[in-house]
Design an enzyme around this catalytic site. Sequence first.
Site, PDB file in Angstrom:
ATOM      1  N   GLU A 450       6.974  99.839   8.788  1.00  0.00           N
ATOM      2  CA  GLU A 450       6.046 100.456   9.727  1.00  0.00           C
ATOM      3  C   GLU A 450       6.185 101.973   9.842  1.00  0.00           C
ATOM      4  O   GLU A 450       6.339 102.512  10.939  1.00  0.00           O
ATOM      5  CB  GLU A 450       6.170  99.811  11.117  1.00  0.00           C
ATOM      6  CG  GLU A 450       5.775  98.352  11.123  1.00  0.00           C
ATOM      7  CD  GLU A 450       5.663  97.764  12.531  1.00  0.00           C
ATOM      8  OE1 GLU A 450       6.038  98.454  13.492  1.00  0.00           O
ATOM      9  OE2 GLU A 450       5.196  96.633  12.645  1.00  0.00           O
ATOM     10  N   TYR A 503       0.353  91.794  15.568  1.00  0.00           N
ATOM     11  CA  TYR A 503       0.750  91.107  16.804  1.00  0.00           C
ATOM     12  C   TYR A 503      -0.461  90.810  17.667  1.00  0.00           C
ATOM     13  O   TYR A 503      -0.505  91.179  18.845  1.00  0.00           O
ATOM     14  CB  TYR A 503       1.796  91.948  17.560  1.00  0.00           C
ATOM     15  CG  TYR A 503       3.137  91.870  16.882  1.00  0.00           C
ATOM     16  CD1 TYR A 503       4.016  90.845  17.181  1.00  0.00           C
ATOM     17  CD2 TYR A 503       3.513  92.794  15.911  1.00  0.00           C
ATOM     18  CE1 TYR A 503       5.245  90.737  16.535  1.00  0.00           C
ATOM     19  CE2 TYR A 503       4.724  92.699  15.259  1.00  0.00           C
ATOM     20  CZ  TYR A 503       5.589  91.666  15.571  1.00  0.00           C
ATOM     21  OH  TYR A 503       6.798  91.554  14.936  1.00  0.00           O
TER      22      TYR A 503
HETATM   23  C1  BDP Z   1       7.338  95.449  14.874  1.00  0.00           C
HETATM   24  C2  BDP Z   1       8.627  95.997  14.323  1.00  0.00           C
HETATM   25  C3  BDP Z   1       9.856  95.210  14.784  1.00  0.00           C
HETATM   26  C4  BDP Z   1       9.747  94.944  16.268  1.00  0.00           C
HETATM   27  C5  BDP Z   1       8.503  94.113  16.513  1.00  0.00           C
HETATM   28  C6  BDP Z   1       8.309  93.769  18.000  1.00  0.00           C
HETATM   29  O1  BDP Z   1       8.604  96.033  12.910  1.00  0.00           O
HETATM   30  O2  BDP Z   1      11.030  95.902  14.469  1.00  0.00           O
HETATM   31  O3  BDP Z   1      10.881  94.338  16.794  1.00  0.00           O
HETATM   32  O4  BDP Z   1       7.391  94.878  16.135  1.00  0.00           O
HETATM   33  O5  BDP Z   1       7.691  94.559  18.690  1.00  0.00           O
HETATM   34  O6  BDP Z   1       6.472  96.479  15.079  1.00  0.00           O
HETATM   35  O7  BDP Z   1       8.825  92.749  18.439  1.00  0.00           O
END
Ligand code: BDP
Length: 643
Positions: A450, A503
């Site tokens: 990222e 997400y």
């Molecule tokens: C992503 C990242 C990761 C985070 C995850 C999160 O790559 O390291 O822990 O999100 O927000 O963006 O749980």
Amino acid sequence: MARGLLGRWTLLVPLLWGCGLALPGGMLYPQESASRERKALDGLWSFRADFSDNRQEGFEQQWYRTPLRETGPTLDMPVPSSFNDVGQDERLRSFIGWVWYEREVALPQRWTQDLGTRVVLRIGSAHYYAIVWVNGVHVIDHEGGHLPFEADISKLVQTGPLTSCRITIAINNTLTPHTLPPGTIDYMTDTSKYPKGFFVQEIYFDFFNYAGLHRSVFLYTTPTTYIDDISVTTGVDQDTGLVDYHIFIQGTEHFHVEVYLVNEEGEIVARETGDQGQLQVPNAHLWWPYLMHEHPAYLYSLEVRLTVETGAGPVSDFYTLPVGIRTVTVTKNQFLINGKPFYFHGVNKHEDSDIRGRGFDWAVMMKDFNLLRWLGANSFRTSHYPYAEEMMQLCDQYGIVVIDESPGVGIKLPQSFSNVSLQHHLEVMEELVRRDKNHPSVVMWSLANEPSSFLKPAGYYFKMLAAHTKALDPSRPVTFVTNTKYDVDLGAQYVDVICVNSYYSWYHDCGHLEVIQPQLKTQFEDWYRTYEKPIIQSEYGAGAIAGLHHDPPLMYSEEYQSRLLEEYHLVLDQKRKEYVVGELIWHFADFMTDQTPLRILGNKKGIFTRERQPKSAAYFLRKRYWRIANETYQPAVSSVPRY
Ligand code: BDP
């Protein structure tokens, strides 16, 4: 605290940059053989954090010159472990700056008296910057918290009747815009709001910046003419396995090398002489990911015997390298192992558990492997930094496929794309490839996680990184993990496989599970239409507090976590028939993070708790993974639960 915190640090780092990009020497894992001895220095070390305002007291008073206990109060600190969570002192948990480790070691007389013996000090991982002394003499510096480094200390221990040595390691966990991962130190100078000298370490990644000696420190010996490195690449021609090898010898130009490939039954199946060549294995047993074949993870042993004639008779060195014969290929919509389509159904991990922090622990590692098998996971990504070598060895043995990621996480600031940062990142890729190049389990390199890959300099940065990594290892594909939009990402054009994190219904449209299917479908279609490369859903998931239930599902309940996965799976099942080649859940287990309002004693997206107990989502995912395994792999392994 004064700004001297980074003083010595900034002074030292440019010295490393000056070294150029060709790494000197190999980094074979230390092993015992007929010609080599090894001593693990695991256990309690003397430890002292430098709490002085400028963190320079240790250097000013030269704590490396005398036993550490003579400089002031010390603690007993376990190695391997992070220093943060072992004690009860909050100041140590959040300490930023120099800490000092020390250990006195008794050495066998043959190590100190025999000038034909080479004694090497090898540090598996010191997070983040390390300076090392032996008997008060500076021997090496190293930048980077996740890869091994070593120094030949023969001259320092072969000086007379003394048969012990004192090893001192100063470690600084400060992260700057040019470290990997990057960070910044913010000084709060408004004394109406903050105590005098107040500062914080800002980080741009989501895990606790554990520090210390995270892996074993070894002393080991070799003869003074020795096998320095071995490089193996494998291929397959019909039924014949091909093992191309290159042995690097140090200490002489006149040597004799014999190479034997031995099967699991102990029979020699191929032999060669010379430091470079090809071994051919008719009817070879190929290395397959477990679940995929009835003989998964078959490992041969490459036995290397070096002989050198000296005035005093022949001297030999022996090293044995496990070798898995397999191929990896990527087409525009498939990831192939041994020519067969491979689908990653796996996890993202962290090296994280309880009070050991990120310190290596055999019991935790075995538990994690047992959980991976229970889950039916066939792969993981080393998010977000290289893992312990012992873990990589077990992946080779157990047939777990690995996407091997560099510590390039949190590359967000424009300064972190500068030439200074790039130079360091290139070196880290060299160190990573040097260490892990011979592992059959490693099927792809991941350059970063990222990054701000929409920033203008990101194009050049990733072009260089991908090209350099491919030049170092033409046998494996390269990726980096993106969460940038497909139409503004400047790095994706240089990778072989697109790895995307998303997400949906967690950080956006909170609570609206119904948006996942359209959004995920669009995500895949956009990426594939633009790049025509295979895609891995490299992260997706939801937080859940173990034991928290709510129906209808609400965020942070176990029900919500499972439901969110279910929505993702509906789209993944469609798209894996086309060009999606993998799914890696975020996350294997809950893990510690910095303190923020969004994190409750850490990140709770684990399908297991930090104590490795399953949440409902683990059972849910287990059914899916074994179902995919049963559908995909022929012949199915009899121990596979049949869901
Ligand atoms: C992503 C990242 C990761 C985070 C995850 C999160 O790559 O390291 O822990 O999100 O927000 O963006 O749980």
